[in-house]
Scaffold this motif. Sequence first.
Motif, PDB file in Angstrom:
ATOM      1  N   CYS C  63       0.836  -1.197   0.000  1.00 14.56           N
ATOM      2  CA  CYS C  63       0.000   0.000   0.000  1.00 14.56           C
ATOM      3  C   CYS C  63       0.876   1.253   0.000  1.00 14.56           C
ATOM      4  O   CYS C  63       1.878   1.310   0.710  1.00 14.56           O
ATOM      5  CB  CYS C  63      -0.900   0.002   1.227  1.00 14.56           C
ATOM      6  N   GLN C  65      -0.539   4.364   0.386  1.00 12.79           N
ATOM      7  CA  GLN C  65      -1.345   5.495   0.852  1.00 12.79           C
ATOM      8  C   GLN C  65      -0.780   6.134   2.119  1.00 12.79           C
ATOM      9  O   GLN C  65      -1.116   7.255   2.440  1.00 12.79           O
ATOM     10  CB  GLN C  65      -2.788   5.058   1.078  1.00 12.79           C
ATOM     11  N   CYS C  66       0.005   5.361   2.884  1.00 14.61           N
ATOM     12  CA  CYS C  66       0.709   6.000   4.004  1.00 14.61           C
ATOM     13  C   CYS C  66       1.975   5.214   4.295  1.00 14.61           C
ATOM     14  O   CYS C  66       2.254   4.201   3.669  1.00 14.61           O
ATOM     15  CB  CYS C  66      -0.181   6.136   5.243  1.00 14.61           C
ATOM     16  N   GLY C  69       3.007   1.120   5.236  1.00 14.44           N
ATOM     17  CA  GLY C  69       3.468   0.100   4.298  1.00 14.44           C
ATOM     18  C   GLY C  69       2.769  -1.235   4.459  1.00 14.44           C
ATOM     19  O   GLY C  69       3.407  -2.289   4.454  1.00 14.44           O
ATOM     20  N   CYS C  70       1.468  -1.220   4.569  1.00 12.63           N
ATOM     21  CA  CYS C  70       0.746  -2.483   4.707  1.00 12.63           C
ATOM     22  C   CYS C  70       0.910  -3.327   3.453  1.00 12.63           C
ATOM     23  O   CYS C  70       1.011  -2.817   2.343  1.00 12.63           O
ATOM     24  CB  CYS C  70      -0.737  -2.211   4.932  1.00 12.63           C
ATOM     25  N   CYS C  98      -7.068  -0.182   5.946  1.00 12.88           N
ATOM     26  CA  CYS C  98      -7.897   0.901   6.457  1.00 12.88           C
ATOM     27  C   CYS C  98      -8.658   1.508   5.280  1.00 12.88           C
ATOM     28  O   CYS C  98      -8.454   1.123   4.135  1.00 12.88           O
ATOM     29  CB  CYS C  98      -7.050   1.951   7.171  1.00 12.88           C
ATOM     30  N   LEU C 100      -8.390   4.468   4.053  1.00 12.70           N
ATOM     31  CA  LEU C 100      -7.435   5.181   3.203  1.00 12.70           C
ATOM     32  C   LEU C 100      -6.762   4.208   2.243  1.00 12.70           C
ATOM     33  O   LEU C 100      -6.624   4.490   1.054  1.00 12.70           O
ATOM     34  CB  LEU C 100      -6.402   5.865   4.115  1.00 12.70           C
ATOM     35  N   GLY C 101      -6.386   3.051   2.760  1.00 13.63           N
ATOM     36  CA  GLY C 101      -5.753   2.041   1.912  1.00 13.63           C
ATOM     37  C   GLY C 101      -6.695   1.556   0.823  1.00 13.63           C
ATOM     38  O   GLY C 101      -6.300   1.394  -0.333  1.00 13.63           O
ATOM     39  N   VAL C 225      -3.533   0.159  11.026  1.00 11.17           N
ATOM     40  CA  VAL C 225      -4.180  -1.138  10.800  1.00 11.17           C
ATOM     41  C   VAL C 225      -3.559  -2.181  11.713  1.00 11.17           C
ATOM     42  O   VAL C 225      -4.239  -2.994  12.338  1.00 11.17           O
ATOM     43  CB  VAL C 225      -4.084  -1.563   9.321  1.00 11.17           C
TER      44      VAL C 225
END
Lengths: 284, 455, 738
Positions: C63, C65-66, C69-70, C98, C100-101, C225
């Motif tokens: 990911c 989006q933030c 780093g999921c 989340c 956002l993700g 998350v």
Amino acid sequence: MSVSNMLENWKNFRHMHPVDDAPHAEYKWAMSIDLDACTGCNACTVACYAENNLPVVGKDKFNAGQQMHWMRIERYWDEDKRDFPDQGAQFLPMMCQHCEAAPCETVCPAGATNHTADGLNSQVYNRCIGSRYCSANCPFKVRYFNWYDYPTTDNVWPAEMTEQLNPDVTVRGKGVMEKCTFCVQRLERAKNNARTEGRLVKDGEVQTACQQACPTNAISFGNLVEPESKVAKQWAHQQVELAREGQAKDEQEGGSKLRGYRIFEELRAYPSVMYLERVRESAI
Amino acid sequence: MEKDIREDIAWAKINGDVLKSLETPRPLYWVILLVALAMFGVGLGCEIYQYNIGMGVANLNNPHVWGLYIATFIFWIGMSHSGTLLSAILHLMHADWRKPIYRFAEAMTTFSLMTAGLFVMVHLGRLWQFYYAVPYPNERWTWPNFQSPLLWDAMAIFTYLSSSVIFLYVGMIPDLAIARDNIHSGWRKKLYTLLALGWEGTDRQWRNFRVTYLTVACFLIPLAVSVHSIVASDFAMSQQPGWHVTSFPPYFVAGALYSGCAAIITLFIILRYVFKFEEYMTMPILRKVVRLTFAIAMVWTYLNLIEYASVWYSHDEAAKAVLIQKATGPYAPFWWMMNFCGSVVPLLMMVKRFQTNIPMMFAVSLLLNLGMWLERWMIVSPTFSHGYYPWTWDHFQWPSLVQWGMVFGSFGWFTLLFMVFCKVFPSVSMYEVKEMVYHRSLALKNNELAEKGAH
Amino acid sequence: MIENGINRRDFLKVMGWGGAAVALAGCGNTSVQDGKEIVTSYASLDLPEYAIPGISVYFNSTCAQCDAGCNIAGRVREGRVLKLEGNPASPINRGKTCGLGQAGVQAHYNPDRVRQPLLRTGGKTEELAWDKAFALINEKVGGAKGNEVAFLTGGLSGHAKVLFTNYMDALGSKSHYVYEAVAPSVVRAANKKAYGVEMPRLHIDKARVVVSFGADFLGAWVSPVHFSQQYAQFRKGSNGQRGVLVQIESKMTLTGANADRWLAVRPGTEGIVALGVIHALGEAGMSLPADVAALSKAYDAERVSKDTGVSAEQIKKLATLLKERTPSLVIAGSAAEGYAHGSQNAAAIALLNRVLGNIGKTIDAPATVPFPQVAVETGKRSALEALSGSMAGGAVKVLFTYAANPVYSAPAALKFKENLGKVPFKVAFAHFMDETAQEADLVLPLDSAMEEWGTVVPEYMPETAQLNIRQPLMERLHTETRGVGDIMLALLKQSRPNDYKDFDDFYAYLRNAILKNKAALGGAGTDDDTFWMETLSKGIAPMGTAMGKLAATPAASGLSLPAPAEADSAYPLRLIPYVTPNLRDGRHANQPWLQESPDPLTTIVWDTWVEMHPSTAAKLGVVEGDIVEVSSRSGTVQAQAYIFPGIHPDAISMPLGNGHTSMGRWANGVGVNTFALLDQVVDKDTGELALNETQVKVSKTGKRVIVVKDEGFAGGSQAGKKIAVRTSTDKVELTGEV
Ligand SMILES: Nc1nc2c(c(=O)[nH]1)N[C@H]1C(S)=C(S)[C@@H](COP(=O)(O)OP(=O)(O)OC[C@H]3O[C@@H](n4cnc5c(=O)[nH]c(N)nc54)[C@H](O)[C@@H]3O)O[C@H]1N2
Ligand SMILES: Nc1nc2c(c(=O)[nH]1)N[C@H]1C(S)=C(S)[C@@H](COP(=O)(O)OP(=O)(O)OC[C@H]3O[C@@H](n4cnc5c(=O)[nH]c(N)nc54)[C@H](O)[C@@H]3O)O[C@H]1N2
Ligand code: SF4
Ligand code: SF4
Ligand code: SF4
Ligand code: SF4
Ligand code: SF4
């Protein structure tokens, strides 16, 4: 279009709810949501947008009350007039409760919203004439009407944005009613796969999009007919029964130490979603 | 006591007076027609706009999914009851004072049903698929949902409308023959010839006619009661607070008769003036209609109070909240006005002097109808704004101009149909007025004879 | 998964547009009435055997989006990525994402993306070919010396970071400014001092009591998350002993809204509360180390209560709870760090962990990243001040910006935009024409995270060190965008052609880099192709098992907390900028799902608002929807008021992230920019911008709007109905629950 055909269909279409004369045989999809785990983060809501091709209506239409979120997170405050909400807020994810005796179904003139054999409240978009009677009669107000033709509305799905649309899910045009389907496209796929292999869907094999996203695993989903499924075990432990209004919990004096309940049970819609009460520490 | 009608009106004069209303219209007629057309145009424009853009332009929302369309639909269905009441019920009750005025009341029935039907259509999100709600032969073998009151509605309205048209038409046949015989050329001649079905006034024809008319009348009465009971079921069969009220069917029927009667007063006064029907639409008849209206107003008031009381004393907190909401929330002005117009204004009708005061009765009849329209709105909307689920309470919804435009336009549409009807068909039943005059003169003669005999 | 070495790009190319056309027709995006449809036969597509039309294939990636780093799995069908789901094998997010993700796909399919290299001269914008763009850059960096070429980036890690570093080396520049507008940089510095590591591992799930000083770990803090997963465990607890969360902050965050006890603290006095609790623990019989006892002596409950607004009773109760239930965990978050004495606050809070004996139990050292060159370089707000200074002094001749939007987020006092104007040549690597790209001379369009190759080392790793793989989930939507790795490689090829001549593209470079370290990445004994395919398939490469050590102990020496600040009569209220879970620092404001996803606490959508406590609002005569003017010493904005019980009466709060002037159709003109109000007050120890130090005044403008929110007329009331029900621990039996 014969009358005998009609009568035959009728038998399948309308039977005593919940499940008196025709108990669910293979599947009864149900959910439980643990409000103590739910943080109100909204991940489920967004996941539902992504999975189910929900239109983003924009500020003006949102203001007009025409938003399309099938899953909404409600936020409640305590009402005892303390200076601060020092026990936090209460969040509640609310979507179609897939009532076993759904008030929305009986009133639909076209038969566009129905009960499926596996206990879903289904919505047949092509059959819907947009009378909105179903929404008028839904106690939870979780039905969302296509007030506009979102696919052709500016900036709903412009240009490349259409590429994200889930091909397993119809994009609804103007004038039809829609609502949470328990991600029926996922259920159908799982059922088809299982059927091909000559078995039933296993517990955990299919997840709804909201459940899948939920960072705290607050949402459980599964087959209530299968006693070993997580959902069935949760319902059983909480002594919540599909076909009852008012549960063991309510009847025991001084509380039962259980926390499962369904919303508006007294209305006898027999929802398929059980909530688990939020808990707060009494020692602080 | 004044007479309902003079017993010495010549039959030829009756023919003449009524047929005169079919002649080249006066300018006033055209003015009314044009205004009606313009109003209808506004409504039509709104519908075209709504059809193209989507129902959202009505400013309805989730969960406030119904609005003025449904309210006005009920209103017009209610209107339609007047004709049935006057023609069928009073016919069976041998109240012969109905005779000069029932024809236009029946036309009202038909046209208000047609107007009501339009509201079902404009209300639908996909009106182009409206037929999914009726059982029609199709290759998929699919049926509508027979459990839905809305389906009963569709069927009841269709049946009622078709029966009303038959009733109106059947009752008109002798008059159409008169028109045929008195008009000697043009399309009217052809039309009346066709529609009169070769009526010659033979004894056999009259006997068949009476039986047919009576049969249709008998058939129509339960239909009228059922159609509004079914409309009431749209609400009473639901589970919503403020709606699931057992007394709704009689309450709706009373409201329907009420608004129908009020509308009869309005139209009575207008026709009397426009077509110079003073001879036939007499003050004593007006007085009778006013008294009838008053009686129904009181029945309605009673049923209304019953509803409030039963909600108040029940333990249905949600329904109670809706009632309190009606009286104190954003709809309060309208709700109070409805109660005022529906229950207080009709008290004026008790005063004998007012009963034949044309300007006053005209104003009263309009206020009663305003009240009855508000009643329908107050049934529909407050439940949406304050239903079971607090999170979705919506006290801000206000119908958009598109909704108002269509409500406005519907009055134009109704007037349009009515005005055209009045110019094409005799709006006073000639043969029945003659019967009435004849019966009265007979009675007079008998009385005179009896008086003579007594001497 | 893919078993042989098929070139993924080719496959995606085949699938991409053809598949899209079919999907467009099939998905019903034609109206029922007009009946127009485009029909493309599947038979005309030459599909690889594993791609079955109608069946989704999942590719693991990371990911973007933030910075958490999921690990995600992209659901790909007919060549299009449809949805992002969590990778269940991930130690970070364990299959979850989340909101956002989830919206990541909207960054990718966003119609407002930059699609062509753009040269902007004197208000004119022209499209440029890539080779011309590279040549131009070469010319400009050639004309500058060493540090005159500066780089402003967001937090960086992985192989893109390696190439950045190498390129700077090639140019002889050390001017790398790593900037993040809302990172927990003070807490990191304080942690470093207290525990010897910047971001220790937190075991919320093992704690029986968590006391968080404004760490919104369920909302927007560090790795939400992951922490949400831990939180769920913590709530279930062990043996039916449910974990207790106490949140202490001045503005209720999402985490605060989920606390068993939410304590409204006077802004800036968090450290005092911490010392007060320590004092109360001592009173309750806990033995305190001598230095701590000495420090906390003055902080008796009454004084602390007077200073902080938290009642003495609560402090004592909290101390009792902490004493009885161990282990516990105390976390310092943004409420604590946002002040001129933020580091001191954080240090006091760390001390509490020491007193409670949590260190080593619920606070642990993070894994060691064996390859420091790929390890994460986290951003700091202070970087901006330094850069702005050197730009002002004319020391920057060429500036590269990547993953940072300082023109939008810099405090006004820095005059960042003005100083930026003094840089002769500015290159922006951009997804969108954001405010910073608008100022650039050369704009280079980036691939989306669903199109590019890369590696990411997450900022917070819950277990051992992991290298996350980012791989294309589909063919490029726009032919002229490039991955940041490819751009850096091309630039390096200009400066050091010999070093990079073996790599056709960044993919080749990455593959080589990973295969070279196969053994260290868990691939000992497997052949290259298999290892590479397996790594891509898993989306995660383990980087050894070495764990770091907590090399310090929080100490009382040097710790001193200022007395609570007196209200400033000209600017009587304190502004607490709110980092919302949806919009964070505003870089994703053009993703419509995020704009329409209600803020969890206010349920407001598509706007900025001013939260104030009912008592504050009453004093100002403000009601919901009043447009109020909020002025600080640095700026003035107007926004709608929202009356919110979860905020200290001395403060107001406004969310960050909106108020863009240049970003895209869903972001421009939505709300106001809260960053524009921030005063340039810094934390004394670290020089980091103190986010909560801005003083404001609020006045009514006389205008009023309807606040657009999901919450209806009844507000947060259940009207006495049993809808969202709450119980207390003494009334339930959690053991045995399924
Ligand atoms: N490539 C290709 N395309 C085709 C065809 C083809 O042969 N090849 N055939 C064409 C033909 S003939 C047809 S009929 C169409 C069929 O196309 P679709 O109508 O799209 O048919 P399905 O995929 O069977 O069903 C659509 C979705 O409905 C969901 N569903 C099941 N029950 C319910 C319910 O109660 N409510 C709701 N809301 N959803 C439900 C299912 O999970 C499924 O995801 O496809 C056409 N398109
Ligand atoms: N398991 C399963 N079964 C299904 C369905 C499902 O979803 N799942 N869907 C059902 C539905 S909705 C449908 S519509 C049916 C479709 O079922 P069928 O009607 O059997 O559809 P096809 O197999 O698409 O096409 C029939 C044949 O027509 C041929 N053909 C193509 N063009 C022409 C032409 O111009 N002239 C002639 N003479 N032949 C031509 C094709 O080559 C093919 O052999 O399947 C139904 N059965
Ligand atoms: S929740 Fe509402 S929409 Fe869903 S089944 Fe029940 S009545 Fe129908
Ligand atoms: S809106 Fe559609 S589904 Fe709902 S009642 Fe009307 S026809 Fe049925
Ligand atoms: S079950 Fe599926 S459709 Fe229903 S709310 Fe969850 S994601 Fe949406
Ligand atoms: S994703 Fe889970 S925790 Fe978040 S709001 Fe939804 S149910 Fe609650
Ligand atoms: S926490 Fe960050 S990395 Fe993880 S899913 Fe959310 S946005 Fe993506």
